[in-house]
Design a protein around this motif. Structure first.
Motif, PDB file in Angstrom:
ATOM      1  N   THR A  21      -2.561   5.537  -7.453  1.00 34.90           N
ATOM      2  CA  THR A  21      -1.341   6.221  -7.868  1.00 34.90           C
ATOM      3  C   THR A  21      -0.155   5.251  -7.947  1.00 34.90           C
ATOM      4  O   THR A  21       0.992   5.670  -8.007  1.00 34.90           O
ATOM      5  CB  THR A  21      -1.022   7.381  -6.889  1.00 34.90           C
ATOM      6  N   THR A  40       0.851  -1.188   0.000  1.00 35.98           N
ATOM      7  CA  THR A  40       0.000   0.000   0.000  1.00 35.98           C
ATOM      8  C   THR A  40       0.892   1.246   0.000  1.00 35.98           C
ATOM      9  O   THR A  40       2.101   1.163   0.261  1.00 35.98           O
ATOM     10  CB  THR A  40      -0.890   0.058   1.255  1.00 35.98           C
ATOM     11  N   SER A  44      -5.800  -2.019   5.133  1.00 37.66           N
ATOM     12  CA  SER A  44      -7.211  -1.781   5.467  1.00 37.66           C
ATOM     13  C   SER A  44      -8.149  -1.918   4.282  1.00 37.66           C
ATOM     14  O   SER A  44      -9.324  -2.231   4.451  1.00 37.66           O
ATOM     15  CB  SER A  44      -7.352  -0.379   6.071  1.00 37.66           C
TER      16      SER A  44
END
Ligand code: FAD
Length: 314
Positions: A247, A229, A262
Motif C-alpha cells: 500500500t 515500513t 521484519s
C-alpha cells in the motif's frame, strides 16, 4: 486501422515517464510514440522530453496548477480521437493511478494497471496478491489503457538524432467539476524513492523519528533515498509518502538496505525486486533474512553508526 501508435501521458518529464516510453516501445515495436505532458511545468518538461529517444511528437498542455483527473482526461481523450492511438500509457504513480482509470471509463475500455512486462502487443504481465503471483492478461480492447511500473522498464535514454516536434494543446476551461486548490508538499533534496539507485529503509525497530536521522545520513553518503515500513509510518516516525510496500511505493534499487524491519509480506511486495538486499535485524529469524543477499544479525543502534563511519571512510 492506423499503424500501431502509443500516447504516453504524464505530468512531468521524469525518469518514471522515460520508463513508460520504454514500455510503449515494447508495445508498438517500430510504431510511433507521442508524449503528452499536462499541468504546471508541462511547457519546460516538453522541452527536455523532446530530446528523448523514440518520441515523435511532444504535446503539452500547460496549466496554472498541477492537473486533476477531471481536467487531464478530456485533453488525453481529444488526442486519442485526433490521432487514433492504440495505446495510452502512464507510469503507475499518483498521476497515472489517478488519471488513467477515469480515461478508461470515458473511452469504455478496461484499464490494465501495474504492468511489469509486455509479452505481446495485447498480452501483459501484472502482479497480483501483493506481488505473490503474476497474472498474464490479454486485452482485446481497441485502445489499451495501461499503467506501468517504472521499476520494470529501463528509462529511455536521450536521442542522438535531433529533437521531437513540440506542439501546444489546450486544457478545456469548461465542464470540469473539480478544481485543484493546493497541496502540502514535503521538501526533499534526495532522489525520488521510486527511481533511486539506493534505498535505505527503516522499520519499527528504529523506535522514533530522531533515529531515522542515521538512515538519512547514510542515504546522503550513498546518494540514496529513505524509505520506511507502514509500522514506522503509522508510529509517526516518517511521513506516509516514504512507505514502501503493497500500500506504499514500489522500489527496485540496485541496493536496498532494510534496517530494524521484519520483512512482512506487505513490505516485501514493494521491494523484493531490488537487485541487492541487505538486512540488519537483531532477530536472526526475521523473515527479511530469507530474501536478503547479505544479512547482519545485530542491534541496529550499534551496527548502523559503525557502518556509517565505515562508509564515510571510503
Ligand atoms: P515489525 O514487524 O514490528 O518489525 C520490527 C523489526 O525490528 C523486528 O524484526 C525486530 O527484530 C527489529 N528490531 C527491533 N529493534 C531492533 C534493534 N535494536 N536492532 C535491530 N533490529 C531491531 N507494511 C509495509 O511496510 N508496507 C506496506 O505497504 C504495507 N501494507 C499493508 C497492507 C495491509 C492490508 C496490511 C494488513 C498490512 C500492511 N503492512 C504494510 C504492514 C505489515 O503487515 C507489517 O505490519 C509492517 O511491514 C511491519 O513493519 P516493521 O517491519 O517495521 O515492524
Amino acid at each position: 486501422m492506423s499503424a500501431t501508435t502509443a500516447l504516453v501521458v504524464g505530468d512531468s518529464a521524469s525518469q518514471a515517464v522515460r520508463s513508460a516510453i520504454r514500455a510503449a516501445k515494447a508495445c508498438v515495436g517500430a510504431g510511433k510514440i507521442d508524449l503528452l505532458l499536462i499541468g504546471k511545468g508541462a511547457n519546460s518538461g516538453a522541452a527536455s522530453a523532446s530530446k528523448w529517444n523514440g518520441v515523435s511528437t511532444v504535446y503539452y498542455a500547460e496549466g496554472e496548477t498541477p492537473c486533476t483527473a477531471e481536467s487531464a482526461t478530456p485533453v488525453i481523450r481529444e488526442r486519442v480521437s485526433a490521432k487514433d492511438y492504440r495505446y495510452v500509457i502512464a507510469t503507475a504513480n499518483s498521476f497515472g493511478k489517478n488519471v488513467l482509470p477515469r480515461l478508461a471509463g470515458v473511452l469504455g475500455v478496461s484499464a490494465l494497471s501495474d504492468i511489469i512486462e509486455v509479452v505481446e502487443s495485447n498480452v501483459f504481465v501484472r502482479p497480483i496478491y501483493a506481488g505473490n503471483a503474476l497474472a498474464t492478461v490479454k486485452s482485446n480492447d481497441e485502445v489499451k489503457v495501461l499503467t506501468v511500473r517504472p521499476t520494470a522498464f529501463e528509462p529511455i535514454e536521450d536521442s542522438s538524432e535531433g529533437l521531437a516536434e513540440i506542439v501546444k494543446v489546450q486544457i478545456p476551461a469548461d465542464g470540469v467539476q473539480s478544481r485543484w486548490l493546493g497541496q502540502e508538499a514535503t521538501e526533499n533534496t534526495r532522489p525520488d524513492l521510486t527511481t533511486a539507485d539506493v534505498v535505505i529503509a527503516g522499520g519499527r525497530g528504529l523506535k522514533n523519528k530522531d533515529n531515522f536521522k542515521m538512515l538519512e545520513e547514510m542515504a546522503d553518503e550513498l546518494g540514496g533515498a529513505v524509505g520506511a515500513t507502514r509500522a514506522a509510518v503509522d508510529s509517526g516516525f516518517v511521513p506516509n509518502d516514504m512507505q514502501v510496500g503493497q500500500t506504499g511505493k514500489v522500489v527496485a534499487p540496485q541496493l536496498y538496505i532494510g534496517i530494524g524491519l521484519s520483512g512482512a509480506i506487505q513490505h516485501l511486495a514493494g521491494m523484493k525486486d531490488s537487485k541487492t538486499i541487505v538486512a540488519i535485524n537483531k532477530d536472526a529469524d526475521a523473515p527479511i533474512f530469507q530474501i536478503a543477499d547479505y544479512g547482519l544479525v545485530a542491534d541496529l543502534f550499534e551496527a548502523v553508526p559503525e557502518l556509517l563511519q565505515k562508509i564515510k571512510e571510503l
